[in-house]
Design an enzyme around this catalytic site. Structure first.
Site, PDB file in Angstrom:
ATOM      1  N   ARG A 145      -4.394  61.483  57.037  1.00 27.01           N
ATOM      2  CA  ARG A 145      -3.730  60.452  56.231  1.00 27.01           C
ATOM      3  C   ARG A 145      -2.333  60.144  56.772  1.00 27.01           C
ATOM      4  O   ARG A 145      -1.839  59.049  56.669  1.00 27.01           O
ATOM      5  CB  ARG A 145      -3.656  60.893  54.762  1.00 27.01           C
ATOM      6  CG  ARG A 145      -5.004  60.890  54.078  1.00 27.01           C
ATOM      7  CD  ARG A 145      -4.895  61.311  52.630  1.00 27.01           C
ATOM      8  NE  ARG A 145      -6.206  61.364  51.991  1.00 27.01           N
ATOM      9  CZ  ARG A 145      -7.011  62.407  52.008  1.00 27.01           C
ATOM     10  NH1 ARG A 145      -6.648  63.506  52.639  1.00 27.01           N
ATOM     11  NH2 ARG A 145      -8.177  62.372  51.395  1.00 27.01           N
ATOM     12  N   ASP A 199      -9.020  64.090  44.259  1.00 22.80           N
ATOM     13  CA  ASP A 199      -9.342  65.448  44.710  1.00 22.80           C
ATOM     14  C   ASP A 199      -9.801  66.288  43.515  1.00 22.80           C
ATOM     15  O   ASP A 199     -10.741  67.081  43.605  1.00 22.80           O
ATOM     16  CB  ASP A 199      -8.113  66.110  45.349  1.00 22.80           C
ATOM     17  CG  ASP A 199      -7.400  65.161  46.289  1.00 22.80           C
ATOM     18  OD1 ASP A 199      -7.632  65.231  47.486  1.00 22.80           O
ATOM     19  OD2 ASP A 199      -6.615  64.322  45.792  1.00 22.80           O
ATOM     20  N   ARG A 215     -13.297  65.383  42.568  1.00 19.70           N
ATOM     21  CA  ARG A 215     -14.257  65.994  43.511  1.00 19.70           C
ATOM     22  C   ARG A 215     -14.395  67.486  43.235  1.00 19.70           C
ATOM     23  O   ARG A 215     -15.489  68.053  43.306  1.00 19.70           O
ATOM     24  CB  ARG A 215     -13.779  65.777  44.945  1.00 19.70           C
ATOM     25  CG  ARG A 215     -13.878  64.330  45.376  1.00 19.70           C
ATOM     26  CD  ARG A 215     -13.196  64.081  46.711  1.00 19.70           C
ATOM     27  NE  ARG A 215     -13.462  62.720  47.162  1.00 19.70           N
ATOM     28  CZ  ARG A 215     -12.729  62.074  48.059  1.00 19.70           C
ATOM     29  NH1 ARG A 215     -11.661  62.650  48.585  1.00 19.70           N
ATOM     30  NH2 ARG A 215     -13.055  60.853  48.430  1.00 19.70           N
ATOM     31  N   HIS A 271      -2.060  64.944  48.158  1.00 18.72           N
ATOM     32  CA  HIS A 271      -3.391  64.348  48.321  1.00 18.72           C
ATOM     33  C   HIS A 271      -3.646  64.394  49.818  1.00 18.72           C
ATOM     34  O   HIS A 271      -3.233  63.527  50.569  1.00 18.72           O
ATOM     35  CB  HIS A 271      -3.402  62.897  47.823  1.00 18.72           C
ATOM     36  CG  HIS A 271      -4.653  62.158  48.201  1.00 18.72           C
ATOM     37  ND1 HIS A 271      -5.911  62.582  47.848  1.00 18.72           N
ATOM     38  CD2 HIS A 271      -4.848  61.013  48.914  1.00 18.72           C
ATOM     39  CE1 HIS A 271      -6.819  61.731  48.307  1.00 18.72           C
ATOM     40  NE2 HIS A 271      -6.194  60.782  48.967  1.00 18.72           N
TER      41      HIS A 271
HETATM   42  P1  NAD Z   1      -9.212  47.845  53.682  1.00 17.96           P
HETATM   43  O1  NAD Z   1      -8.807  47.691  55.118  1.00 17.96           O
HETATM   44  O2  NAD Z   1     -10.608  47.549  53.296  1.00 17.96           O
HETATM   45  O3  NAD Z   1      -8.265  46.943  52.761  1.00 17.96           O
HETATM   46  C1  NAD Z   1      -6.880  46.867  52.906  1.00 17.96           C
HETATM   47  C2  NAD Z   1      -6.492  45.462  52.488  1.00 17.96           C
HETATM   48  O4  NAD Z   1      -5.075  45.352  52.534  1.00 17.96           O
HETATM   49  C3  NAD Z   1      -7.059  44.369  53.422  1.00 17.96           C
HETATM   50  O5  NAD Z   1      -7.824  43.451  52.658  1.00 17.96           O
HETATM   51  C4  NAD Z   1      -5.809  43.725  54.013  1.00 17.96           C
HETATM   52  O6  NAD Z   1      -5.969  42.332  54.236  1.00 17.96           O
HETATM   53  C5  NAD Z   1      -4.783  44.024  52.923  1.00 17.96           C
HETATM   54  N1  NAD Z   1      -3.397  43.924  53.380  1.00 17.96           N
HETATM   55  C6  NAD Z   1      -2.848  44.388  54.531  1.00 17.96           C
HETATM   56  N2  NAD Z   1      -1.541  44.080  54.552  1.00 17.96           N
HETATM   57  C7  NAD Z   1      -1.254  43.431  53.397  1.00 17.96           C
HETATM   58  C8  NAD Z   1      -0.081  42.876  52.832  1.00 17.96           C
HETATM   59  N3  NAD Z   1       1.091  42.918  53.485  1.00 17.96           N
HETATM   60  N4  NAD Z   1      -0.155  42.290  51.624  1.00 17.96           N
HETATM   61  C9  NAD Z   1      -1.326  42.213  50.947  1.00 17.96           C
HETATM   62  N5  NAD Z   1      -2.490  42.736  51.437  1.00 17.96           N
HETATM   63  C10 NAD Z   1      -2.444  43.331  52.641  1.00 17.96           C
HETATM   64  O7  NAD Z   1      -8.814  49.333  53.277  1.00 17.96           O
HETATM   65  P2  NAD Z   1      -9.319  50.088  51.971  1.00 17.96           P
HETATM   66  O8  NAD Z   1     -10.548  50.859  52.292  1.00 17.96           O
HETATM   67  O9  NAD Z   1      -9.342  49.137  50.855  1.00 17.96           O
HETATM   68  O10 NAD Z   1      -8.131  51.155  51.784  1.00 17.96           O
HETATM   69  C11 NAD Z   1      -6.867  50.733  51.324  1.00 17.96           C
HETATM   70  C12 NAD Z   1      -5.909  51.902  51.263  1.00 17.96           C
HETATM   71  O11 NAD Z   1      -6.332  52.814  50.242  1.00 17.96           O
HETATM   72  C13 NAD Z   1      -5.855  52.726  52.562  1.00 17.96           C
HETATM   73  O12 NAD Z   1      -4.517  53.078  52.828  1.00 17.96           O
HETATM   74  C14 NAD Z   1      -6.676  53.943  52.229  1.00 17.96           C
HETATM   75  O13 NAD Z   1      -6.337  55.076  53.015  1.00 17.96           O
HETATM   76  C15 NAD Z   1      -6.311  54.134  50.769  1.00 17.96           C
HETATM   77  N6  NAD Z   1      -7.190  54.988  49.974  1.00 17.96           N
HETATM   78  C16 NAD Z   1      -6.580  55.821  49.098  1.00 17.96           C
HETATM   79  C17 NAD Z   1      -7.334  56.675  48.321  1.00 17.96           C
HETATM   80  C18 NAD Z   1      -6.624  57.622  47.363  1.00 17.96           C
HETATM   81  O14 NAD Z   1      -7.242  58.531  46.802  1.00 17.96           O
HETATM   82  N7  NAD Z   1      -5.328  57.464  47.160  1.00 17.96           N
HETATM   83  C19 NAD Z   1      -8.731  56.667  48.419  1.00 17.96           C
HETATM   84  C20 NAD Z   1      -9.335  55.774  49.310  1.00 17.96           C
HETATM   85  C21 NAD Z   1      -8.537  54.939  50.101  1.00 17.96           C
END
Ligand code: NAD
Length: 319
Positions: free
Chosen positions: A94, A154, A157, A181
């Site tokens: 991450r 987490d 899970r 996380h």
């Molecule tokens: P993704 O690539 O499918 O979606 C990210 C989106 O952000 C895209 O649609 C992109 O166009 C948009 N984006 C990028 N820059 C932007 C901006 N400046 N303004 C507005 N939108 C913008 O990725 P995802 O699978 O949706 O994951 C998103 C985030 O969530 C990642 O950082 C991932 O690691 C995180 N995530 C966190 C958890 C958690 O438990 N906290 C779990 C899963 C994923």
């Protein structure tokens, strides 16, 4: 013509409509948690498609109004959820995401600030503990109004894995993880209960093996689960979406809950100036209280190791 909503109308704005943002929007709509769901993304066309797809299934399921907006829609949002950023690639930690996503977060926060009126900001993008701290610092709101999903996924899970091991439903397993996380998450074994009974007592009574090697296996499985899912399908999004529903319900429907989420610590366990997960009361004003329950010495050691790790990483991304 769009109806005009008032403050308190259960308005949720989601920034980033990729896999995570869209899954959150879908889960919120199915559970009818918000009256109004706004989706914002730099990819407007794809976001229109996601919003329409979710909208079209709603007449028989819920009442939410879902539409694509821009930052001016942050006005009157009770909850703003940030999922913008890129995803973890196979084999990446991450933290490898950190500098790209800190830059994206900075531009998102600057845009939110132009229109922010009130409401809680929930950070989901990774590395979530680092981004939560930066978002909190930049927004400058009262402590707890900005927080991150942290260890809630987490924990979910972990509870699932324990429930599967003892052969009961998840509803009777009460436990949580604290800290980061990420790889240094800490299961709090000393507080894990089954139907309110400490788990070692329960297992000994019903004849289920419960020892260090079982605990190690459960901890390892829980910790690897995110990477395993990414290895299998390239991303994780359903699990976090349902966890976010739980938090959103606590915030916009005023149903306070307790969850292990990330917020800037203010001296709890002697720690400050870093965001990490501890069990917290989450309600309409975000993290309303962090609980200072006692853990055993190994658990404290793991937590303090996580503090040091996240602090080091914060220094790297802030330099
Ligand atoms: P993704 O690539 O499918 O979606 C990210 C989106 O952000 C895209 O649609 C992109 O166009 C948009 N984006 C990028 N820059 C932007 C901006 N400046 N303004 C507005 N939108 C913008 O990725 P995802 O699978 O949706 O994951 C998103 C985030 O969530 C990642 O950082 C991932 O690691 C995180 N995530 C966190 C958890 C958690 O438990 N906290 C779990 C899963 C994923």
């Amino acid at each position: 013509m769009r109806p005009v909503y008032k403050i308190g109308s259960r308005k949720i704005t989601i920034i980033g409509a990729g896999f995570v943002g869209s899954s959150i929007s879908y889960a919120l709509a199915l559970r009818d948690i918000a009256r109004e769901i706004v989706m914002i993304d730099i990819n407007q066309e794809k976001t229109e498609g996601e919003a329409l797809d979710i909208r079209h299934g709603l007449p028989s399921m819920g009442t939410s109004d879902i539409y694509v907006g821009d930052y001016s829609d942050c006005v009157n949002s009770d909850l703003i959820i940030i999922t913008a950023g890129r995803n973890r690639r196979n084999g990446e930690s991450r933290l490898d995401l950190a500098s790209d996503n800190v830059d994206i977060l900075h531009s998102v926060i600057k845009s939110i600030q132009k229109y922010y009126t009130h409401g809680v900001i929930l950070v989901i993008s990774n590395p979530v503990d680092i981004l939560t701290y930066k978002a909190d610092e930049w927004m400058g709101l009262p402590n707890g109004m900005v927080f991150g999903s942290g260890c809630i996924l987490d924990t979910s899970r972990f509870v699932r894995t324990v429930a599967d091991y003892i052969g009961l439903s998840t509803g009777v397993v009460n436990g949580y993880l604290v800290g980061e996380h990420g790889d240094s998450q800490v299961p709090v074994w000393s507080r894990l209960t089954v139907g309110g009974i400490p788990i070692d007592e329960y297992c000994s009574d019903v004849g289920i093996l419960w020892n260090q090697s079982v605990r190690n296996e459960i901890a390892e499985r829980t910790q690897k689960m995110g990477a395993d899912i990414i290895h299998a399908k390239g991303k994780t999004h359903y699990g976090i979406a349902t966890c976010v529903c739980h938090l959103a319900d606590a915030i916009v429907n005023q149903r306070p809950t307790i969850a292990s989420v990330s917020s800037t610590l203010m001296g709890e366990h002697g720690v400050r100036n870093v965001a990490l997960s501890v069990p917290s009361v989450v309600g309409p004003s975000g993290v309303q209280q962090r609980i200072r329950e006692k853990w055993d010495s190994d658990e404290y050691r793991g937590f303090f190791d996580a503090v040091e790790k996240v602090r080091e990483n914060l220094k790297i991304v802030s330099s």
